[in-house]
Structure formats: structure tokens, C-alpha cells
Write an enzyme that holds these catalytic residues in place. Structure first.
Site, mmCIF file in Angstrom:
data_model
loop_
_atom_site.group_PDB
_atom_site.id
_atom_site.type_symbol
_atom_site.label_atom_id
_atom_site.label_comp_id
_atom_site.label_asym_id
_atom_site.label_seq_id
_atom_site.Cartn_x
_atom_site.Cartn_y
_atom_site.Cartn_z
ATOM 1 C CG PHE A 21 -2.035 0.983 1.140
ATOM 2 C CD1 PHE A 21 -3.143 0.724 0.351
ATOM 3 C CD2 PHE A 21 -1.972 2.178 1.822
ATOM 4 C CE1 PHE A 21 -4.174 1.632 0.257
ATOM 5 C CE2 PHE A 21 -2.995 3.104 1.736
ATOM 6 C CZ PHE A 21 -4.104 2.835 0.952
ATOM 7 C CD GLU A 57 -2.683 -6.415 5.919
ATOM 8 O OE1 GLU A 57 -3.915 -6.458 6.034
ATOM 9 O OE2 GLU A 57 -2.062 -5.384 5.541
ATOM 10 C CB THR A 85 -12.004 8.130 7.757
ATOM 11 O OG1 THR A 85 -10.916 7.303 7.311
ATOM 12 C CG2 THR A 85 -12.884 8.521 6.569
ATOM 13 C CG HIS A 87 -8.336 3.352 7.528
ATOM 14 N ND1 HIS A 87 -8.828 2.094 7.769
ATOM 15 C CD2 HIS A 87 -7.247 3.181 6.736
ATOM 16 C CE1 HIS A 87 -8.070 1.204 7.162
ATOM 17 N NE2 HIS A 87 -7.109 1.833 6.525
ATOM 18 C CG PHE A 112 7.757 1.705 13.764
ATOM 19 C CD1 PHE A 112 6.624 0.931 13.645
ATOM 20 C CD2 PHE A 112 7.647 3.075 13.622
ATOM 21 C CE1 PHE A 112 5.392 1.504 13.380
ATOM 22 C CE2 PHE A 112 6.415 3.672 13.356
ATOM 23 C CZ PHE A 112 5.282 2.880 13.234
ATOM 24 N NE ARG A 126 8.773 12.876 7.617
ATOM 25 C CZ ARG A 126 8.444 14.140 7.338
ATOM 26 N NH1 ARG A 126 8.104 14.468 6.097
ATOM 27 N NH2 ARG A 126 8.458 15.069 8.275
#
Length: 163
Positions: A21, A57, A85, A87, A112, A126
Site C-alpha cells: 500500500f 499486516e 477518516t 482509519h 519500525f 522521507r
């Protein structure tokens, strides 16, 4: 006694898990991470690359890779861009907590590398080539932690369970 990790990780094995994504961003993070590993003396054969659908995931894939006992560190790369939103908040919280929990429960450093930006422009900046690439930075953090744990003689948790 002053114990630190190294910038050289020859012989260390890494798993990179990258979200598809926002792939235009995550591909830049991946390029930065791979360049950092190469710079640290890590051979391509010592890097496993796993693609997942999204940032949500990342933790479960990181858990699977960490539990194999084959890797000195796992690098998670993803990108979340704030929308209209809630999300964004839910996925950012789940990804960050999940990744942290994998590291704590397995004893394997999990880095991370999930961008959480307000705009696409921030994400692009970035993930661009160069020293400011966050994929590069997170890979160097994983290198330092992997080599630190080797120096400490840290043992990974058994493949089937927690610490």
C-alpha cells in the site's frame, strides 16, 4: 562497560517486510534500506524480502519471520498518509503496537519503518534517495540492534513462543 552495536553487520541476517500500500513511497524506503544493509556489509543472500498488502499486516509477518530464528533483525517498512477518516489512527496504532510487541515477545529486534505523515509530499520527502531516507535510517537502527544483541550474547526466543 560501554557496549554498542556496530555499523558493520557482515554475517548478520535480516528480514525486510514491506507494505505494497502506497507502493510509490514504500519502494523508496526499500531502496534506502537495502542500500544501508549493503553499506554495512550484508550480502543479498542474507536478506529475505517479504511483501504484505498494507501496514496492518506488518506485525503478523514480522512475528512469523522473527519466530523462525533465522534472522538477527526484522525491518518493517510501510506508509500511512492521513486522510479524512479515523482509519489512519487505527492502522497507525495497530502497526506500531504490533511491531513493538513482536520485538518484545520474540527477543528479535524489529525496526519500525512505517511513515505516518499528514501529506503525500511529506511521505515523498522521507522516502527520497539520500541520507534523509527513512528506510535507510531504520535499516541502520536494525543493524545497530542486531550487532548489539550479538555482542550481548542475546538469545532469540524459541521459534514456537515468546521470550
Amino acid at each position: 562497560m560501554d557496549i554498542r552495536g556496530s555499523v558493520l553487520a557482515t554475517g548478520c541476517r535480516f528480514a525486510i517486510i514491506v507494505s505494497r500500500f502506497n507502493e510509490e513511497i514504500t519502494s523508496g524506503l526499500l531502496i534506502g534500506a537495502r542500500a544501508a544493509l549493503l553499506e554495512a556489509g550484508v550480502r543479498d543472500d542474507d536478506v529475505a524480502l517479504v511483501h504484505v498488502p498494507g501496514a496492518f499486516e506488518l506485525p503478523v509477518a514480522a512475528l512469523h519471520m522473527a519466530q523462525t530464528g533465522r534472522f538477527d533483525a526484522v525491518i518493517c517498512l510501510g506508509c500511512l498518509i492521513k486522510g479524512d477518516t479515523m482509519h489512519f489512527e487505527y492502522i497507525a496504532e495497530a502497526a506500531s503496537q504490533g511491531i513493538m510487541n513482536v520485538s518484545i515477545t520474540t527477543g528479535v529486534p524489529v525496526a519500525f519503518g512505517v511513515l505516518t505523515t499528514m501529506t503525500e509530499e511529506q511521505a515523498i520527502a522521507r522516502s527520497a534517495p539520500g541520507d534523509g531516507n527513512k528506510g535507510r535510517e531504520v535499516a541502520f537502527a536494525a543493524i545497530e540492534m542486531a550487532t548489539l544483541f550479538k555482542r550481548l550474547g542475546a538469545h532469540q526466543a524459541p521459534a514456537g513462543g515468546g521470550a
